[in-house]
Design a protein around this motif. Structure first.
Motif, PDB file in Angstrom:
ATOM      1  N   LEU A  57      46.836  86.282  60.342  1.00  0.00           N
ATOM      2  CA  LEU A  57      45.828  85.632  59.496  1.00  0.00           C
ATOM      3  C   LEU A  57      45.470  86.473  58.279  1.00  0.00           C
ATOM      4  O   LEU A  57      44.693  86.051  57.425  1.00  0.00           O
ATOM      5  N   GLY A  58      46.021  87.678  58.250  1.00  0.00           N
ATOM      6  CA  GLY A  58      45.747  88.520  57.103  1.00  0.00           C
ATOM      7  C   GLY A  58      44.398  89.200  57.183  1.00  0.00           C
ATOM      8  O   GLY A  58      43.924  89.781  56.228  1.00  0.00           O
ATOM      9  N   TRP A  59      43.810  89.129  58.366  1.00  0.00           N
ATOM     10  CA  TRP A  59      42.483  89.722  58.517  1.00  0.00           C
ATOM     11  C   TRP A  59      42.572  91.216  58.732  1.00  0.00           C
ATOM     12  O   TRP A  59      41.661  91.955  58.489  1.00  0.00           O
ATOM     13  N   GLY A  60      43.716  91.661  59.186  1.00  0.00           N
ATOM     14  CA  GLY A  60      43.872  93.096  59.378  1.00  0.00           C
ATOM     15  C   GLY A  60      43.804  93.483  60.829  1.00  0.00           C
ATOM     16  O   GLY A  60      44.191  94.559  61.223  1.00  0.00           O
ATOM     17  N   GLY A  61      43.273  92.572  61.650  1.00  0.00           N
ATOM     18  CA  GLY A  61      43.237  92.842  63.080  1.00  0.00           C
ATOM     19  C   GLY A  61      42.625  94.174  63.406  1.00  0.00           C
ATOM     20  O   GLY A  61      41.609  94.554  62.849  1.00  0.00           O
ATOM     21  N   SER A  62      43.251  94.891  64.275  1.00  0.00           N
ATOM     22  CA  SER A  62      42.687  96.141  64.752  1.00  0.00           C
ATOM     23  C   SER A  62      42.910  97.276  63.795  1.00  0.00           C
ATOM     24  O   SER A  62      42.614  98.405  64.090  1.00  0.00           O
ATOM     25  N   ASN A  63      43.437  96.992  62.667  1.00  0.00           N
ATOM     26  CA  ASN A  63      43.602  98.052  61.692  1.00  0.00           C
ATOM     27  C   ASN A  63      42.274  98.572  61.221  1.00  0.00           C
ATOM     28  O   ASN A  63      42.183  99.549  60.520  1.00  0.00           O
ATOM     29  N   GLY A  64      41.233  97.900  61.625  1.00  0.00           N
ATOM     30  CA  GLY A  64      39.927  98.388  61.288  1.00  0.00           C
ATOM     31  C   GLY A  64      39.517  98.056  59.876  1.00  0.00           C
ATOM     32  O   GLY A  64      38.535  98.570  59.363  1.00  0.00           O
ATOM     33  N   GLU A  65      40.283  97.188  59.238  1.00  0.00           N
ATOM     34  CA  GLU A  65      39.929  96.834  57.879  1.00  0.00           C
ATOM     35  C   GLU A  65      38.646  96.031  57.873  1.00  0.00           C
ATOM     36  O   GLU A  65      38.335  95.310  58.793  1.00  0.00           O
ATOM     37  N   THR A  66      37.942  96.149  56.807  1.00  0.00           N
ATOM     38  CA  THR A  66      36.736  95.377  56.677  1.00  0.00           C
ATOM     39  C   THR A  66      37.098  93.973  56.262  1.00  0.00           C
ATOM     40  O   THR A  66      38.240  93.655  55.978  1.00  0.00           O
ATOM     41  N   LEU A  67      36.113  93.125  56.191  1.00  0.00           N
ATOM     42  CA  LEU A  67      36.354  91.761  55.759  1.00  0.00           C
ATOM     43  C   LEU A  67      36.508  91.692  54.258  1.00  0.00           C
ATOM     44  O   LEU A  67      36.665  90.630  53.686  1.00  0.00           O
ATOM     45  N   THR A  68      36.465  92.808  53.635  1.00  0.00           N
ATOM     46  CA  THR A  68      36.499  92.784  52.182  1.00  0.00           C
ATOM     47  C   THR A  68      37.760  93.406  51.621  1.00  0.00           C
ATOM     48  O   THR A  68      37.784  93.806  50.493  1.00  0.00           O
ATOM     49  N   THR A  69      38.779  93.474  52.432  1.00  0.00           N
ATOM     50  CA  THR A  69      40.025  93.962  51.887  1.00  0.00           C
ATOM     51  C   THR A  69      40.498  92.989  50.829  1.00  0.00           C
ATOM     52  O   THR A  69      40.117  91.832  50.834  1.00  0.00           O
ATOM     53  N   ARG A 153      30.046  97.468  43.484  1.00  0.00           N
ATOM     54  CA  ARG A 153      29.867  96.476  44.540  1.00  0.00           C
ATOM     55  C   ARG A 153      29.761  95.067  43.968  1.00  0.00           C
ATOM     56  O   ARG A 153      30.457  94.149  44.405  1.00  0.00           O
ATOM     57  N   LEU A 154      28.913  94.909  42.990  1.00  0.00           N
ATOM     58  CA  LEU A 154      28.685  93.571  42.453  1.00  0.00           C
ATOM     59  C   LEU A 154      29.839  93.110  41.576  1.00  0.00           C
ATOM     60  O   LEU A 154      30.248  91.954  41.623  1.00  0.00           O
ATOM     61  N   VAL A 155      30.345  94.039  40.794  1.00  0.00           N
ATOM     62  CA  VAL A 155      31.396  93.665  39.840  1.00  0.00           C
ATOM     63  C   VAL A 155      32.708  93.367  40.544  1.00  0.00           C
ATOM     64  O   VAL A 155      33.384  92.385  40.234  1.00  0.00           O
ATOM     65  N   GLN A 156      33.052  94.202  41.508  1.00  0.00           N
ATOM     66  CA  GLN A 156      34.365  94.042  42.149  1.00  0.00           C
ATOM     67  C   GLN A 156      34.258  93.780  43.644  1.00  0.00           C
ATOM     68  O   GLN A 156      35.244  93.885  44.365  1.00  0.00           O
ATOM     69  N   ASN A 157      33.058  93.457  44.065  1.00  0.00           N
ATOM     70  CA  ASN A 157      32.871  93.110  45.470  1.00  0.00           C
ATOM     71  C   ASN A 157      33.389  94.218  46.390  1.00  0.00           C
ATOM     72  O   ASN A 157      34.032  93.952  47.409  1.00  0.00           O
ATOM     73  N   CYS A 158      33.091  95.438  45.994  1.00  0.00           N
ATOM     74  CA  CYS A 158      33.539  96.582  46.782  1.00  0.00           C
ATOM     75  C   CYS A 158      32.407  97.015  47.706  1.00  0.00           C
ATOM     76  O   CYS A 158      31.341  97.405  47.255  1.00  0.00           O
ATOM     77  N   TRP A 159      32.649  96.978  48.992  1.00  0.00           N
ATOM     78  CA  TRP A 159      31.571  97.210  49.960  1.00  0.00           C
ATOM     79  C   TRP A 159      31.629  98.583  50.601  1.00  0.00           C
ATOM     80  O   TRP A 159      31.042  98.803  51.662  1.00  0.00           O
ATOM     81  N   THR A 183      37.564  98.620  47.591  1.00  0.00           N
ATOM     82  CA  THR A 183      38.448  97.550  47.130  1.00  0.00           C
ATOM     83  C   THR A 183      38.374  97.436  45.618  1.00  0.00           C
ATOM     84  O   THR A 183      38.936  96.519  45.038  1.00  0.00           O
ATOM     85  N   CYS A 184      37.668  98.378  45.010  1.00  0.00           N
ATOM     86  CA  CYS A 184      37.567  98.370  43.557  1.00  0.00           C
ATOM     87  C   CYS A 184      38.762  99.106  42.955  1.00  0.00           C
ATOM     88  O   CYS A 184      39.551  99.707  43.661  1.00  0.00           O
ATOM     89  N   ASN A 185      38.857  99.072  41.652  1.00  0.00           N
ATOM     90  CA  ASN A 185      40.015  99.653  40.981  1.00  0.00           C
ATOM     91  C   ASN A 185      39.774 101.060  40.475  1.00  0.00           C
ATOM     92  O   ASN A 185      40.641 101.635  39.852  1.00  0.00           O
ATOM     93  N   GLN A 186      38.595 101.590  40.734  1.00  0.00           N
ATOM     94  CA  GLN A 186      38.263 102.863  40.108  1.00  0.00           C
ATOM     95  C   GLN A 186      39.185 103.992  40.547  1.00  0.00           C
ATOM     96  O   GLN A 186      39.313 104.987  39.863  1.00  0.00           O
ATOM     97  N   CYS A 187      39.838 103.801  41.685  1.00  0.00           N
ATOM     98  CA  CYS A 187      40.715 104.850  42.168  1.00  0.00           C
ATOM     99  C   CYS A 187      41.855 105.128  41.191  1.00  0.00           C
ATOM    100  O   CYS A 187      42.440 106.175  41.186  1.00  0.00           O
TER     101      CYS A 187
END
Length: 345
Positions: A57-69, A153-159, A183-187
């Motif tokens: 489903l692309g949710w990430g499963g047990s990879n521990g990803e957040t819902l905001t990947t 957070r607000l601009v790029q929905n990075c949590w 999940t932002c691009n600042q990296c």
DNA sequence: GACATTTGACCCAA
DNA sequence: TTGGGTCAAATGTC
């Protein structure tokens, strides 16, 4: 994901997640009644099926990803065209998922020593742009805990968030708890490399100048999701390698030591380099019953904050001392995924 | 004015 | 009920 509605998608993920949790609870329960191998194997397969379904489903499963990947934020929040239509729904979704999102966030802890520039001001810049949103005195702690969230957070929905707490014992040491991945691009624009998440972090240098007299020092990281603390957590330990004057993952270091003919303590083989936090090997480096190899791990600093926050506090899964086959495939999913249960309680 | 920090209030899980 | 985490208005800084 276009053919699947937002609500259906979320409901599906919720149902799968709940099923997975219940299965894990059942497995925990079974372990108190000495289950047969066949029973346990069956539960492993059920869990594996849930995990695969979530991954599909692309949710990430047990990879521990957040819902905001990046992948799932697109799925959850819909396409650009449907954005307006779904705005109200998404607002509610955001509100309702906030608590769950926090619980499911990928969490890891770092101990960072303030460098000579910053002194007691705080830990060094980690490459990300953070905005402080709170400060609180925590019961039993001498110093307040500061709460930061990603500036974007607000601009790029990075949590991504982090909590910074000065150590009670050492003014120059800060416990930093990172929650959620950026999940932002600042990296990509910063000159300072961001802190890699534990599963990706192979090497960490922390102000070697402050390590005088500590030839062998360690930085400990731990990662977990709060709802799945046992299955989906691991600790990766980095030890200071005095011969190369740098930090190395314990696994790498011990590999090296093994090649040199030194004794290896298998408890310390970390799956950190396996490339996935799917695999669990909670190595309790402080356990007095575990024989460690000489001084390699004597000065290890452990930061178990995330695991102590878990609902299953104190569940430390030790890998008993074994005669390690040097060719044993520690990155075998079957080994790491569920082996911790066999040593729990 | 825009953005960051401070801090008391609020929310919620245990 | 309590304590940890977050919100948001007030305030500070550039």
């Amino acid at each position: 994901m276009e053919s699947v509605g937002i609500w259906q998608y979320n409901t599906l993920v919720d149902e799968l997640t709940q099923g997975m949790e219940k299965t894990m609870q059942l497995r925990l329960h079974l372990w108190s009644t000495s289950p047969s191998e066949a029973q346990d194997l069956m539960l492993q397969k059920i869990l594996s099926s849930y995990d695969k379904a979530l991954l599909i489903l692309g949710w990430g499963g047990s990879n521990g990803e957040t819902l905001t990947t990046p992948e799932t934020s697109v799925s959850v929040h819909g396409s650009q065209r449907s954005e307006d239509l779904n705005k109200n729904i998404n607002d509610n979704q955001d509100y309702m998922n906030a608590s769950k999102r926090r619980k499911m966030q990928h969490t890891w802890t770092e101990k960072v020593k303030a460098d000579s520039k910053n002194g007691l001001e705080g830990p060094t810049d980690d490459g990300y742009s953070w905005r402080k949103y709170g400060q609180k005195y925590i019961l039993g702690a001498k110093y307040p805990r500061s709460y930061y969230r990603c500036t974007y957070r607000l601009v790029q929905n990075c949590w991504a968030t982090k909590q910074v707490q000065r150590s009670d014992d050492d003014l120059t040491v800060f416990d930093i708890i990172y929650k959620g991945k950026h999940t932002c691009n600042q990296c990509c624009t910063n000159t300072v490399p961001p802190p890699a998440s534990p599963e990706k972090q192979k090497l960490k240098l922390i102000d070697g100048q402050n390590l005088q007299g500590q030839q062998k020092q360690a930085l400990s990281l731990s990662a977990s999701t709060e709802e799945m603390p046992a299955l989906f957590s691991f600790q990766s330990t980095f030890a200071f390698h005095d011969e190369e004057n740098q930090y190395l993952p314990i696994s790498t270091l011990l590999d090296y030591k093994h090649q040199q003919g030194d004794t290896i303590s298998p408890q310390l083989i970390s799956p950190a380099t396996s490339g996935s936090n799917y695999f669990t090997a909670a190595t309790n480096v402080r356990n007095p019953n575990v024989q460690h190899s000489e001084a390699d791990t004597a000065d290890i600093i452990s930061a178990p904050a995330s695991t102590t926050n878990s609902p299953i506090q104190g569940m430390e899964f030790l890998i008993d001392p074994i005669n390690l086959d040097p060719n044993f495939a520690f990155n075998m999913p079957e080994f790491f995924t569920y082996s911790n249960f066999e040593h729990g309680q």
